[in-house]
Design an enzyme around this catalytic site. Structure first.
Site, mmCIF file in Angstrom:
data_model
loop_
_atom_site.group_PDB
_atom_site.id
_atom_site.type_symbol
_atom_site.label_atom_id
_atom_site.label_comp_id
_atom_site.label_asym_id
_atom_site.label_seq_id
_atom_site.Cartn_x
_atom_site.Cartn_y
_atom_site.Cartn_z
ATOM 1 C CG ASN A 167 -1.795 1.128 1.403
ATOM 2 O OD1 ASN A 167 -1.733 2.073 0.634
ATOM 3 N ND2 ASN A 167 -2.648 1.078 2.413
ATOM 4 C CE LYS A 225 -0.377 2.828 6.527
ATOM 5 N NZ LYS A 225 -1.715 3.366 6.473
ATOM 6 N NE ARG A 284 -5.933 2.165 -0.106
ATOM 7 C CZ ARG A 284 -6.246 2.706 1.052
ATOM 8 N NH1 ARG A 284 -5.448 2.550 2.078
ATOM 9 N NH2 ARG A 284 -7.356 3.390 1.197
ATOM 10 C CG HIS A 311 -11.862 5.818 2.767
ATOM 11 N ND1 HIS A 311 -12.316 6.967 3.354
ATOM 12 C CD2 HIS A 311 -10.544 5.762 3.043
ATOM 13 C CE1 HIS A 311 -11.307 7.578 3.951
ATOM 14 N NE2 HIS A 311 -10.213 6.861 3.776
ATOM 15 C CG LEU A 335 -15.722 8.851 11.260
ATOM 16 C CD1 LEU A 335 -16.445 9.312 12.519
ATOM 17 C CD2 LEU A 335 -16.062 9.756 10.073
ATOM 18 N N GLY A 336 -10.981 8.564 9.902
ATOM 19 C CA GLY A 336 -9.558 8.522 10.247
ATOM 20 C C GLY A 336 -8.932 9.848 9.874
ATOM 21 N N GLY A 350 -7.940 10.444 6.939
ATOM 22 C CA GLY A 350 -8.845 10.611 5.811
ATOM 23 C C GLY A 350 -10.214 10.131 6.292
ATOM 24 N NE ARG A 372 -6.935 13.852 2.433
ATOM 25 C CZ ARG A 372 -7.205 12.560 2.275
ATOM 26 N NH1 ARG A 372 -8.187 12.184 1.474
ATOM 27 N NH2 ARG A 372 -6.511 11.650 2.904
ATOM 28 C CG ASP A 412 -3.343 13.058 16.410
ATOM 29 O OD1 ASP A 412 -4.169 12.735 17.292
ATOM 30 O OD2 ASP A 412 -2.524 12.267 15.915
ATOM 31 C CG MET A 413 -10.377 13.360 17.156
ATOM 32 S SD MET A 413 -11.176 14.972 16.971
ATOM 33 C CE MET A 413 -12.171 14.721 15.516
ATOM 34 C CB ILE A 425 -11.709 9.469 14.486
ATOM 35 C CG1 ILE A 425 -10.464 10.347 14.294
ATOM 36 C CG2 ILE A 425 -12.778 10.183 15.289
ATOM 37 C CD1 ILE A 425 -10.681 11.592 13.440
ATOM 38 C CD GLU A 430 -8.208 0.800 4.258
ATOM 39 O OE1 GLU A 430 -7.272 0.946 5.071
ATOM 40 O OE2 GLU A 430 -8.777 1.746 3.706
HETATM 41 P P1 ADP Z 1 -5.351 7.186 8.247
HETATM 42 O O1 ADP Z 1 -6.509 7.775 7.505
HETATM 43 O O2 ADP Z 1 -4.072 7.961 8.064
HETATM 44 O O3 ADP Z 1 -5.214 5.681 8.115
HETATM 45 P P2 ADP Z 1 -6.193 6.539 10.960
HETATM 46 O O4 ADP Z 1 -7.361 5.707 10.544
HETATM 47 O O5 ADP Z 1 -5.033 5.868 11.586
HETATM 48 O O6 ADP Z 1 -5.682 7.478 9.788
HETATM 49 O O7 ADP Z 1 -6.758 7.636 11.994
HETATM 50 C C1 ADP Z 1 -5.952 8.612 12.536
HETATM 51 C C2 ADP Z 1 -6.838 9.512 13.428
HETATM 52 O O8 ADP Z 1 -7.390 8.704 14.473
HETATM 53 C C3 ADP Z 1 -6.068 10.649 14.085
HETATM 54 O O9 ADP Z 1 -6.831 11.836 14.034
HETATM 55 C C4 ADP Z 1 -5.974 10.173 15.525
HETATM 56 O O10 ADP Z 1 -5.901 11.235 16.442
HETATM 57 C C5 ADP Z 1 -7.289 9.441 15.680
HETATM 58 N N1 ADP Z 1 -7.260 8.579 16.863
HETATM 59 C C6 ADP Z 1 -6.560 7.452 17.057
HETATM 60 N N2 ADP Z 1 -6.738 7.005 18.331
HETATM 61 C C7 ADP Z 1 -7.580 7.892 18.935
HETATM 62 C C8 ADP Z 1 -8.148 8.010 20.234
HETATM 63 N N3 ADP Z 1 -7.893 7.114 21.182
HETATM 64 N N4 ADP Z 1 -8.969 9.049 20.484
HETATM 65 C C9 ADP Z 1 -9.225 9.967 19.545
HETATM 66 N N5 ADP Z 1 -8.725 9.929 18.298
HETATM 67 C C10 ADP Z 1 -7.912 8.905 18.001
#
Ligand code: ADP
Length: 388
Positions: A9, A16, A88, A176, A204-205, A207, A236, A278-279, A324, A372
């Protein structure tokens, strides 16, 4: 162990990878890892048995990363033959609706989609070419983020701009797809009563997107022509009035490159907060701008759930996935709060513990970690099976 499947990926500066034991029913993961920082400070991260091991490497390109990856995998596969490599690939164009064996003709067609996904497609294809050189006898399979959404009706595929642009490929492709594919398969095996129903999946990540699924098929999704549309993301923008872009071009003299930099890398949670993409960082912050960024994210996710309900004609189940979606109870709780009118209610205790089933209303609410890589490995297994 006799035969192994690899998955790759490739992102702009990362790769990855994972190794799977080829098995008749479903591939079994042996290990996974990531090369990151290509072009800057490259590192190799190995993830085995819950442990992460990181070391500096000297690869500068995707092709140079290949031998590093093979060296990293070698001790885990014990001389077994690599029979297939799954890739991917972000863009499969308007017609590719499933995984496909990568041959010269398809590689050429996919290269033609590079302008549609300039940040991802060239890297995806570079990794595939590198793998073809290293494993000339292995079957190479492309798995496309757009493929899952090729079931959309025309109204969800088109933009209301002059028709000639649709014919030139300006369409809502959606992305996705490997994640949505995985989740719908899990529903089919683990929640058969939900499998044929109307489901909203929120990935919800960093992306982020959402997909409305009926009978296991994508009906609508929030990302469109590019992975910029829909929900706000780490960096984004998500949905934006195109008039804003025209205004910035006119008044700030921004060109396409500057707009792309802003929309892909400086917007979303980072742009709104001025602090982080970063959330976790935003949830821990006391800065009012961090709180506003989180408010905006929650508001837009809720809004899209409402839109999906309208498109699907109701909702029979909600699934959260992505960093997230899988790990942030406070976001899930806030997103769903007030959706009782849809039969959606959250069990606060279950939600706080990131339980799999977090609903207590008529509509099940699930938290399912997405995978994935498994979808890619399974596509290779499926392709190999067709040669048996
Ligand atoms: P990508 O789209 O790069 O694969 P991920 O699916 O790994 O991203 O998601 C990354 C997001 O998930 C970041 O905003 C991170 O802060 C959030 N996240 C991961 N663990 C937690 C948590 N315990 N609480 C809140 N947000 C989290």
């Amino acid at each position: 162990m006799s035969e192994v499947i690899l998955t790759l990926n490739a992102g702009s500066s990362s790769m990855k990878f994972a190794a799977y034991r080829s098995a008749a029913d479903a591939p079994e993961r042996i290990m996974r890892g990531q090369v990151a920082g290509l072009g800057t400070e490259p590192t190799l991260v190995l993830k085995t048995g819950g442990q992460n091991e990181t070391r500096a490497i000297s690869a500068g390109t995707h092709a140079e990363a290949m031998p590093v990856i093979l060296d990293a995998i070698a001790p885990f596969i014990d001389g077994a033959r690599v029979v297939g490599v799954g890739h991917r690939i972000v863009h499969g164009g308007p017609d590719v609706a499933t995984h496909r064996r990568l041959d010269a003709a398809l590689m050429e067609e996919l290269a033609g989609y590079e302008p549609l996904a300039p940040l991802h497609q060239p890297h995806n294809l570079a990794a595939a070419r590198a793998a073809m050189e290293v494993f000339p006898d292995a079957v190479q399979v492309g798995c496309f983020d757009t493929a899952f959404h090729r079931t959309h009706g025309w109204v969800n595929d088109a933009f209301a701009i002059p028709r000639k642009y649709y014919d030139r490929g300006v369409r809502r492709y959606g992305f996705h797809g490997l994640s949505y594919d995985y989740i719908t398969r899990r529903l089919a095996t683990d929640y058969p009563t939900l499998a044929g129903r109307r489901i909203v999946i929120a990935h919800l990540g960093n992306g982020a997107s959402m997909c409305g699924v009926r009978d296991g098929k994508s009906v609508a999704t929030t990302m469109g022509f590019s992975p910029l549309d829909g929900l706000p993301m780490g960096t984004r923008s998500g949905q934006i009035d195109p008039g804003v872009l025209l205004y910035l071009m006119e008044t700030e003299c921004m060109d396409a490159k500057e707009l792309a930099q802003m929309l892909y890398r400086e917007s979303g949670l980072l742009g709104l907060s001025g602090i982080s993409n970063d959330m976790r960082t935003l949830l821990a912050s006391h800065d009012p701008h961090a709180a506003q960024a989180v408010d905006y994210f929650v508001f837009r996710v809720r809004r899209e759930i409402g839109a999906m309900s309208a498109v699907l004609g109701g909702i029979d189940g909600v699934v959260f996935c992505g960093g997230i979606g899988e790990n942030a109870p406070v976001i899930r709780g806030r997103v769903l709060d007030g959706l009782q009118y849809l039969g959606i209610e959250v069990d606060a205790g279950a939600n706080d513990h990131n339980a799999v089933e977090i609903g207590r209303g008529a509509v099940p609410v699930l938290v399912i970690p997405t995978d994935e890589e498994f979808v890619i490995a399974d596509a290779v297994q499926d392709t190999l099976r067709s040669y048996d």
